[in-house]
Design a protein around this motif. Structure first.
Motif, PDB file in Angstrom:
ATOM      1  N   ILE A 218       0.873  -1.178   0.000  1.00 50.45           N
ATOM      2  CA  ILE A 218       0.000   0.000   0.000  1.00 50.45           C
ATOM      3  C   ILE A 218       0.909   1.227   0.000  1.00 50.45           C
ATOM      4  O   ILE A 218       1.997   1.192   0.587  1.00 50.45           O
ATOM      5  CB  ILE A 218      -0.957  -0.015   1.221  1.00 50.45           C
ATOM      6  N   TYR A 219       0.494   2.283  -0.665  1.00 49.68           N
ATOM      7  CA  TYR A 219       1.337   3.476  -0.769  1.00 49.68           C
ATOM      8  C   TYR A 219       1.619   4.087   0.606  1.00 49.68           C
ATOM      9  O   TYR A 219       2.736   4.451   0.916  1.00 49.68           O
ATOM     10  CB  TYR A 219       0.680   4.515  -1.686  1.00 49.68           C
ATOM     11  N   ASP A 220       0.587   4.203   1.421  1.00 46.17           N
ATOM     12  CA  ASP A 220       0.713   4.751   2.772  1.00 46.17           C
ATOM     13  C   ASP A 220      -0.464   4.248   3.595  1.00 46.17           C
ATOM     14  O   ASP A 220      -1.472   3.803   3.050  1.00 46.17           O
ATOM     15  CB  ASP A 220       0.720   6.286   2.736  1.00 46.17           C
ATOM     16  N   ILE A 221      -0.328   4.312   4.911  1.00 49.06           N
ATOM     17  CA  ILE A 221      -1.433   3.915   5.798  1.00 49.06           C
ATOM     18  C   ILE A 221      -2.536   4.965   5.670  1.00 49.06           C
ATOM     19  O   ILE A 221      -2.283   6.161   5.848  1.00 49.06           O
ATOM     20  CB  ILE A 221      -0.949   3.813   7.267  1.00 49.06           C
ATOM     21  N   PRO A 222      -3.774   4.550   5.337  1.00 47.39           N
ATOM     22  CA  PRO A 222      -4.865   5.529   5.235  1.00 47.39           C
ATOM     23  C   PRO A 222      -5.178   6.148   6.591  1.00 47.39           C
ATOM     24  O   PRO A 222      -5.023   5.506   7.632  1.00 47.39           O
ATOM     25  CB  PRO A 222      -6.043   4.712   4.717  1.00 47.39           C
ATOM     26  N   LEU A 223      -5.621   7.384   6.558  1.00 45.07           N
ATOM     27  CA  LEU A 223      -5.937   8.125   7.780  1.00 45.07           C
ATOM     28  C   LEU A 223      -7.424   8.434   7.837  1.00 45.07           C
ATOM     29  O   LEU A 223      -8.020   8.827   6.833  1.00 45.07           O
ATOM     30  CB  LEU A 223      -5.140   9.429   7.833  1.00 45.07           C
ATOM     31  N   ASP A 224      -8.003   8.283   9.015  1.00 52.27           N
ATOM     32  CA  ASP A 224      -9.389   8.651   9.241  1.00 52.27           C
ATOM     33  C   ASP A 224      -9.533  10.153   8.965  1.00 52.27           C
ATOM     34  O   ASP A 224      -8.678  10.931   9.374  1.00 52.27           O
ATOM     35  CB  ASP A 224      -9.773   8.343  10.695  1.00 52.27           C
ATOM     36  N   PRO A 225     -10.615  10.583   8.287  1.00 58.18           N
ATOM     37  CA  PRO A 225     -10.748  11.991   7.934  1.00 58.18           C
ATOM     38  C   PRO A 225     -10.875  12.942   9.127  1.00 58.18           C
ATOM     39  O   PRO A 225     -10.587  14.137   8.990  1.00 58.18           O
ATOM     40  CB  PRO A 225     -11.997  12.042   7.066  1.00 58.18           C
ATOM     41  N   GLU A 226     -11.274  12.441  10.276  1.00 60.87           N
ATOM     42  CA  GLU A 226     -11.406  13.311  11.445  1.00 60.87           C
ATOM     43  C   GLU A 226     -10.367  13.005  12.518  1.00 60.87           C
ATOM     44  O   GLU A 226      -9.851  13.903  13.164  1.00 60.87           O
ATOM     45  CB  GLU A 226     -12.804  13.191  12.048  1.00 60.87           C
TER      46      GLU A 226
END
Length: 161
Positions: free
Chosen positions: A96-104
């Motif tokens: 995966i390119y980067d760990i996804p982050l929660d929008p809030e």
């Protein structure tokens, strides 16, 4: 016979007034409920983030034969801080390119927690800290990724052996 002084609206005038009222009503609905649309968008981003993590974990398992070692049994924050579980060394950048982050709740930063500097750099870069806003746990070989929705409900996605 011509009637003078008759009162009333023509059909065209009535249709024009109804059209204006419909437009005003639609605008009022959109302006008075923007937070519900933003909340729905954020929850969609959360679902995509959990799905991306799940796919990366599946790819890792396909290559390694097992899921990453050390995933705790209790729900634990996915982050690279103390008391969290860091998925970055296992998944980034190969799966995966980067760990996804929660929008809030999610954030990636450099510096210290006292004086964070937001960054767009990947979590595997030196000096980059992240808090994904998501949690992970593994019980009996089943990995569960979860997030808290805008309505404070738990959104879960599970992967089995």
């Amino acid at each position: 016979m011509k009637v003078s002084g008759s009162r009333g609206f023509t059909l065209i005038e009535a249709i024009a007034v109804i059209g204006v009222l419909v437009i005003l009503l639609a605008a009022a609905v959109l302006l008075l409920r923007p937070t519900s649309y933003a909340a729905s968008d954020n929850d969609s981003v959360r679902r995509l983030g959990l799905s991306a993590l799940a796919q990366a974990l599946q790819e890792y398992k396909l290559q390694q034969g097992v899921f990453p070692e050390g995933i705790p049994k209790e729900p634990t924050s996915i982050a690279n801080s103390e008391g969290s579980f860091d998925l970055c060394p296992f998944l980034v950048p190969k799966h995966i390119y980067d760990i996804p982050l929660d929008p809030e709740l999610g954030a990636a930063y450099t510096g210290t927690a006292d004086k964070p500097q937001p960054t767009e750099q990947q979590c595997n870069k030196s000096g980059v800290h992240y808090v994904s806003g998501y949690t992970i746990r593994q019980v009996d070989g089943v990995i569960t990724l979860s997030a808290i929705t805008s309505q404070l409900q738990t959104l879960e996605l599970s992967l089995s052996k």
